[in-house]
Design a protein around this motif. Structure first.
Motif, short mmCIF file in Angstrom:
data_model
loop_
_atom_site.label_atom_id
_atom_site.label_comp_id
_atom_site.label_asym_id
_atom_site.label_seq_id
_atom_site.Cartn_x
_atom_site.Cartn_y
_atom_site.Cartn_z
N LEU A 120 -58.90 -15.35 5.20
CA LEU A 120 -60.02 -14.57 5.73
C LEU A 120 -60.59 -15.35 6.91
N ALA A 121 -60.80 -14.66 8.02
CA ALA A 121 -61.35 -15.35 9.19
C ALA A 121 -62.52 -14.55 9.74
N CYS A 122 -63.38 -15.22 10.49
CA CYS A 122 -64.42 -14.52 11.23
C CYS A 122 -63.85 -14.24 12.61
N ALA A 123 -63.87 -12.97 13.02
CA ALA A 123 -63.25 -12.61 14.31
C ALA A 123 -64.30 -12.36 15.39
N GLU A 124 -65.50 -12.88 15.18
CA GLU A 124 -66.54 -12.74 16.21
C GLU A 124 -67.02 -14.14 16.53
N LEU A 125 -67.00 -14.51 17.78
CA LEU A 125 -67.46 -15.85 18.14
C LEU A 125 -68.95 -15.93 17.83
N CYS A 126 -69.30 -16.55 16.68
CA CYS A 126 -70.66 -16.40 16.15
C CYS A 126 -71.49 -17.67 16.25
N GLY A 127 -70.96 -18.69 16.89
CA GLY A 127 -71.74 -19.92 17.02
C GLY A 127 -70.80 -21.11 17.09
N LEU A 128 -71.41 -22.31 17.12
CA LEU A 128 -70.61 -23.52 17.36
C LEU A 128 -69.57 -23.79 16.28
N ALA A 129 -69.88 -23.48 15.03
CA ALA A 129 -68.93 -23.77 13.95
C ALA A 129 -68.22 -22.50 13.48
N HIS A 130 -68.10 -21.55 14.39
CA HIS A 130 -67.41 -20.28 14.11
C HIS A 130 -66.06 -20.52 13.42
N TYR A 131 -65.34 -21.53 13.90
CA TYR A 131 -64.01 -21.81 13.37
C TYR A 131 -64.03 -22.19 11.89
N ARG A 132 -65.19 -22.61 11.39
CA ARG A 132 -65.27 -23.01 9.98
C ARG A 132 -65.40 -21.83 9.03
N MET A 133 -65.61 -20.61 9.58
CA MET A 133 -65.77 -19.44 8.70
C MET A 133 -64.41 -18.96 8.22
N ARG A 134 -63.77 -19.83 7.46
CA ARG A 134 -62.46 -19.50 6.92
C ARG A 134 -62.63 -19.33 5.42
N GLY A 135 -62.05 -18.27 4.91
CA GLY A 135 -62.14 -18.05 3.48
C GLY A 135 -60.77 -17.73 2.93
N PHE A 136 -60.73 -17.60 1.60
CA PHE A 136 -59.46 -17.25 0.98
C PHE A 136 -59.59 -15.95 0.21
N PHE A 137 -58.57 -15.15 0.33
CA PHE A 137 -58.53 -13.84 -0.28
C PHE A 137 -57.33 -13.83 -1.22
N HIS A 138 -57.62 -13.88 -2.53
CA HIS A 138 -56.54 -13.95 -3.50
C HIS A 138 -56.29 -12.57 -4.08
N VAL A 139 -55.06 -12.11 -4.01
CA VAL A 139 -54.71 -10.85 -4.66
C VAL A 139 -53.97 -11.22 -5.94
N LEU A 140 -54.54 -10.82 -7.08
CA LEU A 140 -54.01 -11.23 -8.39
C LEU A 140 -53.54 -10.01 -9.17
N SER A 141 -52.75 -10.26 -10.21
CA SER A 141 -52.40 -9.17 -11.12
C SER A 141 -53.66 -8.83 -11.92
N ALA A 142 -53.69 -7.64 -12.55
CA ALA A 142 -54.91 -7.21 -13.25
C ALA A 142 -55.37 -8.24 -14.30
N PRO A 143 -54.47 -8.73 -15.20
CA PRO A 143 -54.94 -9.73 -16.18
C PRO A 143 -55.42 -11.03 -15.53
N GLN A 144 -54.71 -11.45 -14.47
CA GLN A 144 -55.14 -12.67 -13.77
C GLN A 144 -56.54 -12.49 -13.19
#
Ligand SMILES: [Cu+2]
Length: 273
Positions: A234-258
């Motif tokens: 997951l990334a921020c695609a709008e230049l939103c400030g000095l640490a814009h590059y740090r807006m990195r996240g993770f998007f986990h797609v899991l099976s239903a039980p997981q």
């Protein structure tokens, strides 16, 4: 003779750069697809690349031919066609190009738009509330009761309560809050409500062909269906400030039980705090 050779070499060099760029770009163009509506978006981009690229190349070939033909003349000759025919040809070609490019995009794109923005939220959708801020993604799930607890801007504290949660609201007791970490079940619609605490951010999941601005004061929504399990960026695609590059996240797609397990672990971690 030398001049001709020079001209040919220069034009070959530029043609080579152009063609090489397209071949390289087309190969490493888009990240692996992981959503249902994304196939339509890819189809639209491919259609545009092929048709507009084809028109562009045809135009330049015709131009090259006419220059080549004209360069062998020694005197100004008669017109190829009457003024009327010229006008008609230019108009018709322009309209045809617009119809090919725009018509095709509308034909392929409207159903995608319909699915992505204009269809009712399916009842089995997983709702997630995501609040962007400089420079993180605050993620909130409603918990087993399916309701989000109240928030109050007065209570916002960046270290202890970044979302301003009202702690004694019963609806909020089972809410699950994470930072830069989202999990969803595969093949089930995901409904994301986006907010921003400060400036405009943009929620961008390249693999899912999802990009939506998070605008302060608004709550735009995106609904999509992940079709592939795995960990995505997951990334921020709008230049939103000095640490814009740090807006990195993770998007986990899991099976239903997981996914159920994940929710349980998050809930347990929250109540242990
Ligand atoms: Cu941002």
């Amino acid at each position: 003779m030398m001049k001709k050779l020079e001209g040919s070499l220069v034009s070959l060099l530029f043609a080579g750069l152009g063609i090489g760029g397209v071949v390289y770009g087309a190969r490493t163009w888009m990240p692996e697809l992981a959503s249902r509506h994304g196939a339509g978006i890819d189809a639209m981009l491919h259609y545009l690349l092929v048709t507009v690229g084809g028109l562009f190349c045809t135009g330049y070939l015709v131009l090259g031919y006419l220059i080549w033909r004209g360069s062998r003349r020694t005197a100004i000759g008669p017109r190829f066609a009457s003024r009327k025919t010229e006008r008609f040809l230019s108009g018709a070609l322009g309209l045809a190009m617009a119809a090919i490019a725009e018509g095709g995009v509308l034909a392929i794109g409207m159903p995608v738009w319909q699915e992505y923005f204009a269809s009712a939220v399916p009842p089995d959708a997983v709702t997630i509330d995501i609040t962007a801020q400089q420079f993180a993604w605050n993620v909130r799930y409603p918990g087993p009761d399916g309701r989000f607890g109240k928030t109050d801007p007065q209570l916002v504290d960046d270290t202890t309560n970044p979302l301003g949660l009202v702690r004694d609201d019963p609806a909020g007791k089972d809410d699950i809050v994470t930072l830069n970490d989202i999990a969803v079940p595969v093949n089930r619609p995901v409904r994301i409500q986006l907010r921003s605490k400060d400036v405009i951010h943009s929620f961008f999941l390249p693999n899912f062909r999802v990009k939506q601005d998070a605008v302060p004061g608004m709550t735009p929504e995106v609904v999509f269906v992940p079709t592939r399990t795995g960990e995505f960026e997951l990334a921020c695609a709008e230049l939103c400030g000095l640490a814009h590059y740090r807006m990195r996240g993770f998007f986990h797609v899991l099976s239903a039980p997981q996914f159920d397990d994940w929710l349980r672990v998050q809930a347990a971690a929250a109540s242990a705090k």
